[in-house]
Design a protein around this motif. Structure first.
Motif, PDB file in Angstrom:
ATOM      1  N   UNK A 152       7.228  10.163  -1.780  1.00  0.00           N
ATOM      2  CA  UNK A 152       7.353  10.438  -3.303  1.00  0.00           C
ATOM      3  C   UNK A 152       7.388  11.685  -3.972  1.00  0.00           C
ATOM      4  N   UNK A 153       6.434  12.228  -3.396  1.00  0.00           N
ATOM      5  CA  UNK A 153       5.796  13.505  -4.231  1.00  0.00           C
ATOM      6  C   UNK A 153       5.038  14.487  -3.490  1.00  0.00           C
ATOM      7  N   UNK A 154       4.864  15.557  -3.903  1.00  0.00           N
ATOM      8  CA  UNK A 154       3.822  16.622  -3.222  1.00  0.00           C
ATOM      9  C   UNK A 154       3.408  18.030  -4.289  1.00  0.00           C
ATOM     10  N   UNK A 155       2.577  18.234  -3.754  1.00  0.00           N
ATOM     11  CA  UNK A 155       1.827  19.782  -4.564  1.00  0.00           C
ATOM     12  C   UNK A 155       1.079  20.219  -3.807  1.00  0.00           C
ATOM     13  N   UNK A 156       0.840  21.302  -4.310  1.00  0.00           N
ATOM     14  CA  UNK A 156      -0.343  22.115  -3.897  1.00  0.00           C
ATOM     15  C   UNK A 156      -1.783  21.544  -4.613  1.00  0.00           C
ATOM     16  N   UNK A 157      -2.703  21.290  -3.629  1.00  0.00           N
ATOM     17  CA  UNK A 157      -4.016  20.750  -4.136  1.00  0.00           C
ATOM     18  C   UNK A 157      -5.098  21.965  -4.469  1.00  0.00           C
ATOM     19  N   UNK A 158      -6.205  21.664  -4.883  1.00  0.00           N
ATOM     20  CA  UNK A 158      -7.163  22.507  -5.488  1.00  0.00           C
ATOM     21  C   UNK A 158      -7.883  23.380  -4.488  1.00  0.00           C
ATOM     22  N   UNK A 161       3.895  28.882  -7.196  1.00  0.00           N
ATOM     23  CA  UNK A 161       4.050  30.115  -6.065  1.00  0.00           C
ATOM     24  C   UNK A 161       3.543  29.547  -4.759  1.00  0.00           C
ATOM     25  N   UNK A 162       2.682  28.961  -4.737  1.00  0.00           N
ATOM     26  CA  UNK A 162       1.742  28.356  -3.707  1.00  0.00           C
ATOM     27  C   UNK A 162       3.013  27.380  -2.707  1.00  0.00           C
ATOM     28  N   UNK A 163       3.652  26.443  -3.759  1.00  0.00           N
ATOM     29  CA  UNK A 163       4.549  25.707  -2.967  1.00  0.00           C
ATOM     30  C   UNK A 163       5.612  26.492  -2.444  1.00  0.00           C
ATOM     31  N   UNK A 164       6.144  27.497  -3.252  1.00  0.00           N
ATOM     32  CA  UNK A 164       7.094  28.636  -2.606  1.00  0.00           C
ATOM     33  C   UNK A 164       6.788  29.006  -1.437  1.00  0.00           C
ATOM     34  N   UNK A 165       5.682  29.264  -1.144  1.00  0.00           N
ATOM     35  CA  UNK A 165       5.399  30.024   0.283  1.00  0.00           C
ATOM     36  C   UNK A 165       5.621  29.219   1.482  1.00  0.00           C
ATOM     37  N   UNK A 166       5.590  27.635   1.157  1.00  0.00           N
ATOM     38  CA  UNK A 166       5.601  26.797   2.315  1.00  0.00           C
ATOM     39  C   UNK A 166       6.674  25.914   2.226  1.00  0.00           C
ATOM     40  N   UNK A 167       7.732  25.948   1.087  1.00  0.00           N
ATOM     41  CA  UNK A 167       8.547  24.968   0.757  1.00  0.00           C
ATOM     42  C   UNK A 167       9.461  24.790   1.944  1.00  0.00           C
ATOM     43  N   UNK A 168       9.756  25.850   2.822  1.00  0.00           N
ATOM     44  CA  UNK A 168      10.719  25.542   3.792  1.00  0.00           C
ATOM     45  C   UNK A 168       9.947  24.698   4.986  1.00  0.00           C
ATOM     46  N   UNK A 169       8.813  24.791   5.279  1.00  0.00           N
ATOM     47  CA  UNK A 169       8.115  23.789   5.985  1.00  0.00           C
ATOM     48  C   UNK A 169       8.032  22.326   5.359  1.00  0.00           C
ATOM     49  N   UNK A 170       7.709  22.347   4.316  1.00  0.00           N
ATOM     50  CA  UNK A 170       7.770  21.089   3.579  1.00  0.00           C
ATOM     51  C   UNK A 170       9.254  20.123   3.703  1.00  0.00           C
ATOM     52  N   UNK A 171      10.309  21.197   3.515  1.00  0.00           N
ATOM     53  CA  UNK A 171      11.700  20.551   3.536  1.00  0.00           C
ATOM     54  C   UNK A 171      11.793  19.968   5.015  1.00  0.00           C
ATOM     55  N   UNK A 229      -2.791  20.652   0.466  1.00  0.00           N
ATOM     56  CA  UNK A 229      -1.719  20.238  -0.215  1.00  0.00           C
ATOM     57  C   UNK A 229      -1.781  18.742  -0.034  1.00  0.00           C
ATOM     58  N   UNK A 230      -1.056  18.046  -0.953  1.00  0.00           N
ATOM     59  CA  UNK A 230      -0.993  16.522  -0.875  1.00  0.00           C
ATOM     60  C   UNK A 230       0.474  16.072  -0.866  1.00  0.00           C
ATOM     61  N   UNK A 231       0.591  15.007  -0.030  1.00  0.00           N
ATOM     62  CA  UNK A 231       2.011  14.396  -0.018  1.00  0.00           C
ATOM     63  C   UNK A 231       1.759  12.649  -0.340  1.00  0.00           C
ATOM     64  N   UNK A 232       2.399  12.409  -1.162  1.00  0.00           N
ATOM     65  CA  UNK A 232       2.445  10.831  -1.541  1.00  0.00           C
ATOM     66  C   UNK A 232       3.477  10.252  -0.915  1.00  0.00           C
ATOM     67  N   UNK A 249       0.911  -1.207  -0.079  1.00  0.00           N
ATOM     68  CA  UNK A 249      -0.060  -0.230  -0.185  1.00  0.00           C
ATOM     69  C   UNK A 249       0.979   1.217  -0.084  1.00  0.00           C
ATOM     70  N   UNK A 250       0.428   2.237  -0.659  1.00  0.00           N
ATOM     71  CA  UNK A 250       0.928   3.600  -0.608  1.00  0.00           C
ATOM     72  C   UNK A 250      -0.277   4.677  -0.357  1.00  0.00           C
ATOM     73  N   UNK A 251      -0.080   5.660   0.474  1.00  0.00           N
ATOM     74  CA  UNK A 251      -1.067   6.497   0.907  1.00  0.00           C
ATOM     75  C   UNK A 251      -0.756   8.140   0.265  1.00  0.00           C
ATOM     76  N   UNK A 252      -1.750   8.537  -0.367  1.00  0.00           N
ATOM     77  CA  UNK A 252      -1.613  10.094  -0.693  1.00  0.00           C
ATOM     78  C   UNK A 252      -2.394  10.738   0.169  1.00  0.00           C
ATOM     79  N   UNK A 253      -1.899  11.702   1.085  1.00  0.00           N
ATOM     80  CA  UNK A 253      -2.401  12.482   2.096  1.00  0.00           C
ATOM     81  C   UNK A 253      -2.775  13.811   1.792  1.00  0.00           C
TER      82      UNK A 253
END
Length: 884
Positions: free
Chosen positions: A626-632, A602-612, A637-640, A570-574
């Protein structure tokens, strides 16, 4: 160009020796001269007389062979002489073996060890004590001379130790019994990571597969081949020496899985070594198949001995595989000075400097530590000086590179808890979120014993202990033996009320034991002096409680394995929202941190430090992102997460939720996984991708193009069972009334009972990710799984449904390739409320049987209480952000 600053930095630096062996007493049968040369036995005595062999050459072929032999003997003689001369100079004796040995006898081992280690400037040694040496000192003894001593555990030695023992019932070892004992023994040893006795701390594993069967490891070695290999090994009698390739591969793969689980590096012998090694099979390029295996992409593998004479090949592997690191011990000091420089330069041609490490590969005598460190400083200075001359590096960069090579990389890789002053590192240079560097050797610590309840909430009991008063090992033994008391009501609590729900048959009367699963023990990366561990629930130690969620998942996983020889991965997408606090008219209000669109850069830029920070923390917990991105949604946000066996995936999801919420809180934000935190915005799911594995192979995917849907027969039957039971599964995977505000048509959440190929409006979607041939599918996704679900219970329900599909050989209906909402009347709507899914569960005898009727009764009681509470308190869902 002036290099005095570089030379001084290298000479004064305290180094970390990341691979060495035990020292032996002076009366050991291991001769001192043997530590100074690779030649052994008769070769040592013949070396001085090698030239006389020339006259014996009768043919050109024989002459060439003899010349090669002479070259080897001559080189070892020179190497031995050079080493002996340097030791004699160091001790101030005549340059003769007798004089040096006399000095050693008169001074004693303690004195010469102190002298050698002090001159070597070694702050840390990591010892592989699997090498058999007469009367060798234990690892604790070596701590008399350096601040930190860690242990490297050789997995083949452990396997042989087990097979040289007896089965408890006196019968012959079977593969299952051996594997279970090996994994249990290895895990128990690794739990000493948490021990106060730092000198016995295991910081890494090691394999000598190159010596036994070569490095062409088969990651998918079959059970049958391993069984045959075990039988062959046992037939040879004792003492056991494992040389069968299939069994070696079996041990290697299981050892690597444990290393991955405990987040430890695995050292691998590569390149040259003793005479029983087949050099061709020690080429690290043979590891390519293993390195390409996605299961082990999160491992950290250290190629020892500069892989000489395959240094260029090793450098290439380190440059293209993020999990590969290099260690140049043995090459230094065993090669000629030119050979040492050439080998290190070849390593650095492609490999990042931060992946290359020093070690002495010292063995038996303290002099080998001294020589290894002395030569390494000379060689690294020469290599870095040349890089400065060639303008590849500045002096400042060269000094930083030397810190990485001699200390920093090893400290970070092996998670060594050592004061920065011992290696000359500034505080800003010490690694963040590294297990083992957060808690001082002697300190107070708090341990969170975690569980997730029936409503999916994370809860914990916190135990206090003081390293100074109670050693960690003793604390572990007490907690592991007795557990921590907890009321029966813990599995009857609701999302809004911390009290037992009616109709659960669980009350405040009765007590269980929370039994920490020590394999999940982790240092908390965002809190100093705190640790956490996941717990199982037992009625009494050793007697699992039937309401335990982790046990429920193990139980159904065992049925899947026993009946069908299948494992579900299994692999979760949160998906989650990040909220910031505002005060309006004296009232606290939580609002999204931004309103950026889907996948906004730009949405990811705003919180990239937190995600790091989040990713670094998860990496330290051995949770792959595995990956992450800003959601709708606004601020969504989503983190796989990485793909793994379902039991580990569920544990990883709990760790992930803990990390995300904690790091967000540290930054003054609130992270929430609530399915529908705002009714007018996009919902958040915890989609899960699933596949079936058998003997290391993905058997969900079709084996050929004849399959109608790109999946195997077993894959279709399993998925058909899940589709058939999906209404009742929702009672586990969508556990709150708020969950059904999310599961609506036209929201990509899966509102109708159907499946589709890459159809994101279907609740079940087969997936063909990059790398999978067109027309085939490697897994399927369940979209109706949200962040309030207990992951162990949710996955248990899915497996139970899949088992029913396999037993009844169910078939899937035709896939839906359109928006299901446009087919109103042709498709069944999934439950529109928790009441409807609960009704389906109460009629589902399959899930009751496989999950356990008592557990299903308790879950049903909790769900009924949720329905009643939220129906009476329409605005209460807004408080869920503080619980999920």
């Amino acid at each position: 160009m002036e290099f005095a600053e570089l030379r001084e930095a290298i000479e004064k630096m305290k180094v970390v020796d990341s691979h060495a062996h035990s020292i032996v007493p002076l009366d050991s049968s291991f001769a001192f001269i043997n530590s100074l040369s690779e030649a052994t036995g008769d070769a040592l005595s013949f070396a001085p007389y090698s030239l006389s062999f020339k006259a014996m050459a009768a043919t050109l072929l024989l002459l060439l062979l003899l010349l090669l032999l002479l070259f080897f003997l001559f080189f070892n003689l020179i190497n031995q002489s050079r080493n002996l001369r340097e030791i004699a100079e160091f001790y101030g004796t005549e340059s003769s073996l007798d004089a040096v040995e006399q000095y050693r006898r008169l001074s004693g081992l303690q004195v010469i060890s102190s002298k050698c280690f002090k001159a070597a400037g070694i702050s840390t040694i990591l010892i592989d004590d699997g090498l058999k040496l007469d009367k060798k000192h234990d690892i604790q003894w070596h701590k008399n001379f350096v601040p930190f001593v860690g242990r490297i555990l050789r997995i083949e030695s452990l396997a042989e130790e087990i097979l040289n023992g007896e089965m408890p019932d006196g019968s012959t070892w079977t593969l299952d019994a051996f594997t279970e004992t090996f994994l249990k023994s290895l895990s128990e040893r690794l739990l000493r990571l948490a021990s106060l006795t730092v000198a016995n701390e295991i910081v890494g594993l090691k394999s000598i597969a190159a010596y036994r069967s070569g490095l062409e490891i088969n990651p998918h070695v079959t059970r049958e081949d391993a069984e045959i290999g075990l039988s062959e090994v046992l037939q040879r009698g004792k003492p056991v020496r494992i040389t069968n390739k299939s069994l070696i591969d079996h041990i290697f793969i299981h050892g690597l899985e444990v290393a991955l689980q405990f987040d430890l590096p695995l050292q691998i012998h590569t390149g040259f070594g003793d005479k029983d090694l087949d050099l061709q099979l020690a080429n690290p390029l043979h590891l390519r198949t293993l390195l390409e295996d996605k299961r082990f992409s999160g491992c950290r593998i250290v190629l020892l001995h500069a892989s000489y004479p395959f240094s260029k090949e090793a450098s290439y592997l380190a440059s293209i595989y993020p999990q590969v690191y290099l260690d140049f011990g043995l090459a230094i000091p065993k090669l000629s000075f030119h050979g040492m420089i050439s080998s290190v330069k070849e390593l650095l041609e492609l490999a990042p400097i931060k992946k290359v490490m020093f070690s002495t590969d010292a063995v038996a005598t303290p002099e080998t530590y001294y020589l290894g460190a002395k030569r390494a400083r000379e060689v690294v200075f020469s290599v870095l000086r040349d890089s400065c001359i060639d303008h590849d590096l500045s002096i400042t960069e060269a000094i930083e590179a030397s810190k990485d090579i001699f200390a920093q990389t090893a400290i970070q890789l092996y998670k060594i808890n050592i004061g920065e002053e011992l290696v000359g590192l500034k505080a800003s240079e010490s690694p963040s979120y590294v297990i083992g560097t957060n808690v001082p050797e002697h300190s107070v610590s708090l341990v969170r014993i975690l569980w997730a309840d029936a409503s999916g909430q994370h809860r914990c009991r916190v135990r206090f202990y003081n390293y100074m008063v109670v050693p960690k090992k003793r604390f572990n033994d007490v907690v592991r033996k007795n557990g921590v008391g907890l009321t029966f009501a813990c599995m009857a609590m609701r999302s809004a009320v911390d009290g037992p729900a009616d109709e659960t048959n669980l009350t405040g009367t009765g007590e269980i034991r929370l039994m920490p699963d020590l394999s999940t023990w982790r240092k908390i990366p965002w809190k100093k002096q705190e640790e956490m561990v996941l717990a199982d629930m037992h009625l009494k130690p050793g007697d699992a409680w039937e309401y335990c969620p982790r046990e429920a998942l193990r139980r159904v996983s065992k049925v899947l394995k026993d009946e069908f020889n299948l494992v579900m991965n299994a692999g979760f997408e949160n998906e989650f929202y990040l909220l910031k606090k505002l005060e309006r008219e004296g009232k606290e209000e939580w609002v999204p941190i931004d309103s950026k669109p889907y996948c906004s850069s730009s949405g990811f830029d705003a919180i990239s430090t937190l995600f790091q920070e989040i990713v670094a923390a998860l990496n330290s917990l051995n949770v792959a992102v595995e990956q992450m991105h800003a959601e709708a949604g606004n601020g969504q946000y989503e983190m796989a997460l990485g793909y793994t066996a379902c039991t580990y995936a569920a544990d990883n999801l709990i760790f992930t939720r803990e990390v995300v919420r904690a790091i967000a809180n540290k930054h003054g934000l609130l992270a929430t996984f609530v399915p529908k935190y705002a009714l007018d915005d996009i919902g958040s799911g915890s989609h899960v991708h699933l596949s079936l594995w058998q003997n290391g192979q993905n058997v969900f995917q079709a084996s050929d193009a004849s399959s109608q849907h790109g999946m195997s027969k077993v894959g279709e039957e399993f998925m058909a069972g899940v589709l058939d039971h999906l209404p009742s599964i929702l009672a586990f995977t969508a556990p709150l009334p708020n969950s059904y505000d999310r599961i609506q048509p036209n929201t990509w959440s899966g509102a109708y009972q159907c499946w589709g190929k890459e159809n994101r409006e279907a609740p079940l979607r087969t997936a063909c990710p990059p790398g999978i041939p067109n027309g085939f599918v490697s897994n399927f996704e369940i979209k109706s799984f949200d962040g309030c679900a207990n992951p162990h219970l949710g996955l248990a329900a899915i497996i139970a449904a899949g088992i029913d599909g396999l037993r009844r050989h169910l078939h899937l209906p035709q896939p839906i390739d359109a928006n299901p909402a446009t087919l109103e009347g042709k498709l069944s709507r999934l439950p529109k409320s928790l009441s409807e899914s609960l009704e389906a569960l109460q009629k589902d005898n399959v899930l009751k049987e496989l999950i356990g009727e008592k557990l299903v009764v308790a879950i049903s009681g909790v769900r009924k209480a949720e329905i009643e509470y939220y129906s009476k308190n329409k605005e209460a869902y807004k408080q869920l952000i503080h619980r999920y």
